[in-house]
Design an enzyme around this catalytic site. Structure first.
Site, mmCIF file in Angstrom:
data_model
loop_
_atom_site.group_PDB
_atom_site.id
_atom_site.type_symbol
_atom_site.label_atom_id
_atom_site.label_comp_id
_atom_site.label_asym_id
_atom_site.label_seq_id
_atom_site.Cartn_x
_atom_site.Cartn_y
_atom_site.Cartn_z
ATOM 1 N N HIS A 136 42.343 37.525 32.018
ATOM 2 C CA HIS A 136 43.004 38.764 31.617
ATOM 3 C C HIS A 136 42.018 39.922 31.474
ATOM 4 O O HIS A 136 42.408 41.093 31.487
ATOM 5 C CB HIS A 136 43.739 38.546 30.293
ATOM 6 C CG HIS A 136 45.094 39.181 30.247
ATOM 7 N ND1 HIS A 136 45.303 40.487 30.603
ATOM 8 C CD2 HIS A 136 46.307 38.697 29.876
ATOM 9 C CE1 HIS A 136 46.590 40.786 30.455
ATOM 10 N NE2 HIS A 136 47.217 39.721 30.021
ATOM 11 N N ALA A 137 40.730 39.613 31.337
ATOM 12 C CA ALA A 137 39.732 40.676 31.267
ATOM 13 C C ALA A 137 39.543 41.346 32.622
ATOM 14 O O ALA A 137 39.037 42.471 32.693
ATOM 15 C CB ALA A 137 38.393 40.115 30.777
#
Length: 480
Positions: A136-137
């Site tokens: 998700h980063a």
């Protein structure tokens, strides 16, 4: 080197052994007509020969003096990212979903770019699957789905000329958002913007807060406060094990119900989820007296533009305290209509600040567990728009696009769905220990549609359903 943003860094800091923070998707494809028996092997070899990667697929995490940076890896190794697997016989959907449950629970190795892709063959009906996960980063869930669709085409022949997914560039535009409402992080930029815009822009925020608190105090059933959700079995700490379940439901059926109730398809989907969760909790003797509350991303866009993400989190109850399906849908529609009116009365900057102030007490409860009776949300339910036409990948027709999202401590269940041209594909992910027999929710979702259809004026009696058996709802089963 490029330093990570505040939110991107937060995804890395919040990640724990029991709480990996990557998002994924499971695609089902029908091979082209006349494909050879070793079609999947040939496809895997062709993809494996592609050893080049573009951002974000070549970005590796490095840390200097406690600060995280992205570095473009010069020694990119496709063997660390692309895997070709075969299902154990008999190759049913339950075997596929059990496999996805296992691989989605595994963390991505931070020594390499944070993504992995699996080409899976061995399904008994001859289809192949592609499961991908990315941190998700690097991208959020919506961007990840759009990235996948960039590798597909409406023409099967043209799709053969599209490079491997890790060679398809995606532009990271717009605002990022955490998988659950996180006021402290989401409001930092908003407060800076308000400071630049002037004090006059603060007044509508406090006016909206006062109206919300007044409606909540007066018992308006359409108003949900930031610390209203009852603590449920979903609001416990999670383990590292996962259970994934998936199913497709007809868009036409859902739209027919929406039209009859003067509601949106999203209202109907939320009512389906409310009904399924009510039955699940009743079965487990764990249904709270007050209705469950869901965090629902809502578009606040006022134009037809396509750039950026003008999205806010709305809190809506799911009518789990109501036994009547029609009353439940009307109650959810009223709550969502109230949210839309409130959210659209504020600018994007004002909205983020409003959210931060409204949700702050519930967020403290969520992340600390100090409040034992109330929390901010019980479940996250996201509805992502998908392709509106048939798509092909490497000559194969897309027949299912199921999101595989994240769960975190004290929000042990996530329901994400993607609308395609003829179906809505549901992906349910939960902690295997905290949410036992999660796959039963698929059966309850189907029952929810049938119950709503039975309320329509021209409804016909539904055929009697067979009694549920343990075998029918075995681990990872998919209703067929």
């Amino acid at each position: 080197m490029k330093p990570l943003s505040l939110i991107d860094s937060a995804f890395l800091m919040l990640e724990q052994r029991q709480q990996p923070l990557h998002v994924g998707a499971l695609c089902l494809f029908a091979p082209p007509e006349g494909a050879p028996e070793d079609f999947a092997y040939q496809l895997a070899e062709r993809l494996r020969s592609s050893g080049q990667a573009v951002p974000p697929f070549n970005r590796r995490l490095i840390t200097r003096a406690g600060v995280n940076f992205w570095e473009e890896a010069e020694d990119f190794d496709i063997a660390q990212h692309f895997v070709h697997l075969a299902l154990p016989k008999p190759g049913r959907m339950r075997e596929l979903l059990a496999m996805i449950s296992r691989v989605h629970a595994a963390h991505l190795d931070r020594a390499y770019p944070l993504w992995r892709m699996y080409l899976i063959e061995g399904l008994e009906d001859g289809r192949i699957a592609l499961y991908s996960k990315i941190h998700h980063a690097l991208v959020d869930g919506v961007a990840g789905i759009r990235l996948l669709m960039k590798t597909m085409d409406a023409d099967p022949e043209r799709s053969l000329a599209i490079p491997a997914p890790w060679e398809a560039y995606t532009k990271r535009g717009g605002k990022r958002s955490l998988p659950v409402p996180s006021p402290a992080l989401r409001s930092v930029d908003a407060l800076r913007s308000l400071a630049r815009e002037g004090v006059a822009n603060v007044a509508p925020i406090f006016r909206r807060l006062a109206e919300t608190r007044r409606d909540y105090r007066d018992g308006n059933p359409d108003c949900v406060g930031g610390l209203q959700a009852p603590v449920s079995m979903f609001n416990q700490r999670i383990t590292g094990s996962r259970r994934f379940a998936a199913q497709s439901y007809s868009t036409a059926r859902i739209k027919a119900i929406a039209t009859a109730f003067d509601a949106t398809s999203n209202d109907v989907v939320l009512a389906m989820c409310g009904s399924a969760l009510r039955k699940y909790l009743l079965e487990n003797e764990a249904l709270p007296a007050d209705p469950l509350v869901a965090a629902v991303p809502v578009s606040t866009r006022k134009d037809d533009g396509t750039s950026g993400n003008e999205v806010a989190f709305a809190l809506t109850h799911l009518g789990t305290h109501l036994a009547d399906p029609a009353k439940r849908l009307r109650a959810i529609k009223g709550c969502m209509d109230y949210n839309k009116r409130a959210l659209r009365s504020l600018s994007a900057t004002q909205l983020l600040t409003y959210e931060g102030m409204l949700f702050a007490p519930g967020a403290v409860s969520l992340f600390t567990g100090l409040q034992r009776q109330r929390t901010i949300v019980n479940v996250v339910i996201s509805h992502v728009p998908g392709p509106r036409e048939d798509l092909y990948w490497q000559g194969c027709r897309l027949e299912g696009l199921y999101p595989v999202s994240v769960v975190i401590h004290r929000i042990a269940l996530n329901i994400t769905l993607i609308s395609r041209n003829e179906s809505i594909d549901f992906g349910l992910i939960g902690c295997r220990k905290t949410v036992p027999h999660l796959q039963r929710l698929l059966e309850y979702l189907e029952e929810a549609i049938e119950e709503l259809e039975a309320t329509l004026p021209d409804a016909k009696p539904a055929p009697k359903r067979r009694a549920r058996t343990v075998e029918k709802t075995a681990e990872g089963s998919l209703a067929e």
